[in-house]
Design a protein around this motif. Structure first.
Motif, PDB file in Angstrom:
ATOM      1  N   LEU A  16      50.495  59.165   1.430  1.00 40.69           N
ATOM      2  CA  LEU A  16      48.994  58.902   1.516  1.00 40.69           C
ATOM      3  C   LEU A  16      48.564  59.331   2.991  1.00 40.69           C
ATOM      4  O   LEU A  16      47.769  58.379   3.298  1.00 40.69           O
ATOM      5  CB  LEU A  16      48.861  57.457   1.050  1.00 40.69           C
ATOM      6  N   ASN A  17      48.849  60.302   3.371  1.00 43.68           N
ATOM      7  CA  ASN A  17      48.476  60.982   4.750  1.00 43.68           C
ATOM      8  C   ASN A  17      48.818  59.945   5.669  1.00 43.68           C
ATOM      9  O   ASN A  17      48.022  60.010   6.791  1.00 43.68           O
ATOM     10  CB  ASN A  17      46.879  61.159   4.648  1.00 43.68           C
ATOM     11  N   MET A  18      49.711  59.033   5.468  1.00 42.90           N
ATOM     12  CA  MET A  18      50.084  58.103   6.703  1.00 42.90           C
ATOM     13  C   MET A  18      51.487  58.587   7.487  1.00 42.90           C
ATOM     14  O   MET A  18      52.510  58.482   6.336  1.00 42.90           O
ATOM     15  CB  MET A  18      49.955  56.540   6.334  1.00 42.90           C
ATOM     16  N   VAL A  19      51.591  59.317   8.510  1.00 41.75           N
ATOM     17  CA  VAL A  19      52.796  59.718   8.816  1.00 41.75           C
ATOM     18  C   VAL A  19      53.644  58.876   9.543  1.00 41.75           C
ATOM     19  O   VAL A  19      53.057  57.887  10.487  1.00 41.75           O
ATOM     20  CB  VAL A  19      52.479  60.795  10.001  1.00 41.75           C
ATOM     21  N   SER A  20      54.841  58.601   9.513  1.00 38.26           N
ATOM     22  CA  SER A  20      55.877  57.639  10.383  1.00 38.26           C
ATOM     23  C   SER A  20      57.263  58.319  10.676  1.00 38.26           C
ATOM     24  O   SER A  20      57.501  59.129  10.211  1.00 38.26           O
ATOM     25  CB  SER A  20      56.014  56.556   9.127  1.00 38.26           C
ATOM     26  N   GLU A  21      57.460  57.826  11.746  1.00 39.02           N
ATOM     27  CA  GLU A  21      58.928  58.133  12.361  1.00 39.02           C
ATOM     28  C   GLU A  21      59.751  57.123  12.318  1.00 39.02           C
ATOM     29  O   GLU A  21      59.534  55.998  12.614  1.00 39.02           O
ATOM     30  CB  GLU A  21      58.771  58.744  13.890  1.00 39.02           C
ATOM     31  N   SER A  22      61.087  57.461  11.879  1.00 34.90           N
ATOM     32  CA  SER A  22      62.170  56.399  11.934  1.00 34.90           C
ATOM     33  C   SER A  22      63.473  56.962  12.248  1.00 34.90           C
ATOM     34  O   SER A  22      63.639  58.085  12.004  1.00 34.90           O
ATOM     35  CB  SER A  22      62.273  55.769  10.708  1.00 34.90           C
ATOM     36  N   ILE A  23      64.179  56.165  12.721  1.00 36.57           N
ATOM     37  CA  ILE A  23      65.848  56.581  13.330  1.00 36.57           C
ATOM     38  C   ILE A  23      66.602  56.402  11.956  1.00 36.57           C
ATOM     39  O   ILE A  23      66.601  55.339  11.592  1.00 36.57           O
ATOM     40  CB  ILE A  23      66.204  55.867  14.399  1.00 36.57           C
ATOM     41  N   TYR A  24      67.110  57.400  11.400  1.00 38.89           N
ATOM     42  CA  TYR A  24      68.180  57.355  10.449  1.00 38.89           C
ATOM     43  C   TYR A  24      69.484  57.651  10.778  1.00 38.89           C
ATOM     44  O   TYR A  24      69.620  58.345  11.668  1.00 38.89           O
ATOM     45  CB  TYR A  24      67.697  58.594   9.737  1.00 38.89           C
ATOM     46  N   TRP A  25      70.107  56.692  10.367  1.00 33.66           N
ATOM     47  CA  TRP A  25      71.588  57.039  10.725  1.00 33.66           C
ATOM     48  C   TRP A  25      72.653  57.088   9.366  1.00 33.66           C
ATOM     49  O   TRP A  25      72.507  56.089   8.610  1.00 33.66           O
ATOM     50  CB  TRP A  25      72.168  55.514  11.285  1.00 33.66           C
ATOM     51  N   PRO A  26      72.975  58.156   9.170  1.00 37.28           N
ATOM     52  CA  PRO A  26      73.912  58.529   8.117  1.00 37.28           C
ATOM     53  C   PRO A  26      74.957  57.736   7.823  1.00 37.28           C
ATOM     54  O   PRO A  26      75.437  57.014   8.781  1.00 37.28           O
ATOM     55  CB  PRO A  26      74.234  60.085   8.186  1.00 37.28           C
TER      56      PRO A  26
ATOM     57  N   PRO B   5      72.771  59.897  14.716  1.00 34.86           N
ATOM     58  CA  PRO B   5      71.552  59.461  14.512  1.00 34.86           C
ATOM     59  C   PRO B   5      70.227  60.801  14.365  1.00 34.86           C
ATOM     60  O   PRO B   5      70.483  61.595  15.117  1.00 34.86           O
ATOM     61  CB  PRO B   5      71.162  58.377  15.319  1.00 34.86           C
ATOM     62  N   GLN B   6      69.467  60.579  13.414  1.00 34.00           N
ATOM     63  CA  GLN B   6      68.325  61.490  13.430  1.00 34.00           C
ATOM     64  C   GLN B   6      67.025  60.766  13.409  1.00 34.00           C
ATOM     65  O   GLN B   6      66.855  59.732  12.966  1.00 34.00           O
ATOM     66  CB  GLN B   6      68.653  62.393  12.362  1.00 34.00           C
ATOM     67  N   VAL B   7      65.758  61.655  13.770  1.00 33.17           N
ATOM     68  CA  VAL B   7      64.687  61.058  13.713  1.00 33.17           C
ATOM     69  C   VAL B   7      63.820  61.614  12.582  1.00 33.17           C
ATOM     70  O   VAL B   7      63.871  62.903  12.306  1.00 33.17           O
ATOM     71  CB  VAL B   7      63.784  61.446  14.705  1.00 33.17           C
ATOM     72  N   LEU B   8      63.480  60.887  11.309  1.00 30.10           N
ATOM     73  CA  LEU B   8      63.024  61.569  10.220  1.00 30.10           C
ATOM     74  C   LEU B   8      61.344  61.243  10.203  1.00 30.10           C
ATOM     75  O   LEU B   8      61.014  60.029  10.558  1.00 30.10           O
ATOM     76  CB  LEU B   8      63.375  60.952   9.059  1.00 30.10           C
ATOM     77  N   VAL B   9      60.665  62.197  10.012  1.00 28.05           N
ATOM     78  CA  VAL B   9      59.270  62.108  10.018  1.00 28.05           C
ATOM     79  C   VAL B   9      58.992  62.258   8.577  1.00 28.05           C
ATOM     80  O   VAL B   9      59.271  63.172   8.038  1.00 28.05           O
ATOM     81  CB  VAL B   9      58.553  63.191  11.010  1.00 28.05           C
ATOM     82  N   TYR B  10      58.313  61.250   7.834  1.00 27.80           N
ATOM     83  CA  TYR B  10      57.875  61.410   6.771  1.00 27.80           C
ATOM     84  C   TYR B  10      56.301  60.713   6.584  1.00 27.80           C
ATOM     85  O   TYR B  10      55.969  59.932   7.354  1.00 27.80           O
ATOM     86  CB  TYR B  10      58.687  60.377   5.822  1.00 27.80           C
ATOM     87  N   GLU B  11      55.708  61.103   5.159  1.00 26.53           N
ATOM     88  CA  GLU B  11      54.495  60.391   5.012  1.00 26.53           C
ATOM     89  C   GLU B  11      54.249  60.155   3.625  1.00 26.53           C
ATOM     90  O   GLU B  11      55.110  60.382   2.716  1.00 26.53           O
ATOM     91  CB  GLU B  11      53.472  61.964   5.435  1.00 26.53           C
TER      92      GLU B  11
END
Length: 151
Positions: A82-92, A74-80
């Protein structure tokens, strides 16, 4: 009247000394040779058991390393967006399974070259998907930390 019974000591000082002073029987040369052979055989058996245990431990360790390499982490992806940043756990995905994000039920498509994440409902094409910019990827330990901090 009855006569008093005389008590006798079964072990006297003299009999005890005699027993102690008697020499022990010397083992025969054949017996000592058998004892040596038995000791050598027991040493060989112990060495074989240790070798088997070492092989088993090495095999288990090798199996764990192979599993660690093969299984997607698993990885943590930080994405945005409209200037709203979010973190989610991504499982390939693994073999035929698709990649998933733990906090959404949408299909996740990652474009590595453009650093873009697409969130799509199943069955839709890429044009109807939500598009996010991928800022950062973090490793497996960050994913575990994020997971346990939220649960």
């Amino acid at each position: 009247m009855a006569e008093p019974i005389k008590r006798k000591k079964l072990l006297t000082k003299e009999t005890g000394k005699k027993k102690l002073s008697q020499p022990k029987a010397q083992p025969s040369p054949q017996q000592t040779q058998l004892d040596k052979q038995r000791a050598e055989y027991e040493k060989k058996q112990l060495a074989e058991k240790k070798a088997k245990a070492a092989k088993i431990k090495f095999s288990l360790l090798a199996l764990l390393v192979v599993i660690y390499i093969i299984i997607p982490k698993p990885q943590v992806l930080v994405y945005e967006k409209l200037n709203m940043v979010s973190e989610s756990i991504y499982w390939p995905g693994f073999t035929k399974e698709q990649a998933i994000m733990l906090d959404t039920n949408q299909q996740v498509i990652i474009d590595e070259q453009l650093n873009i994440i697409y969130f799509c409902y199943r069955g839709e094409n890429k044009q109807n998907c939500q598009k996010y910019t991928l800022i950062e990827r973090k490793g497996m330990f960050a994913a575990a930390k994020l997971y346990f901090s939220n649960h």
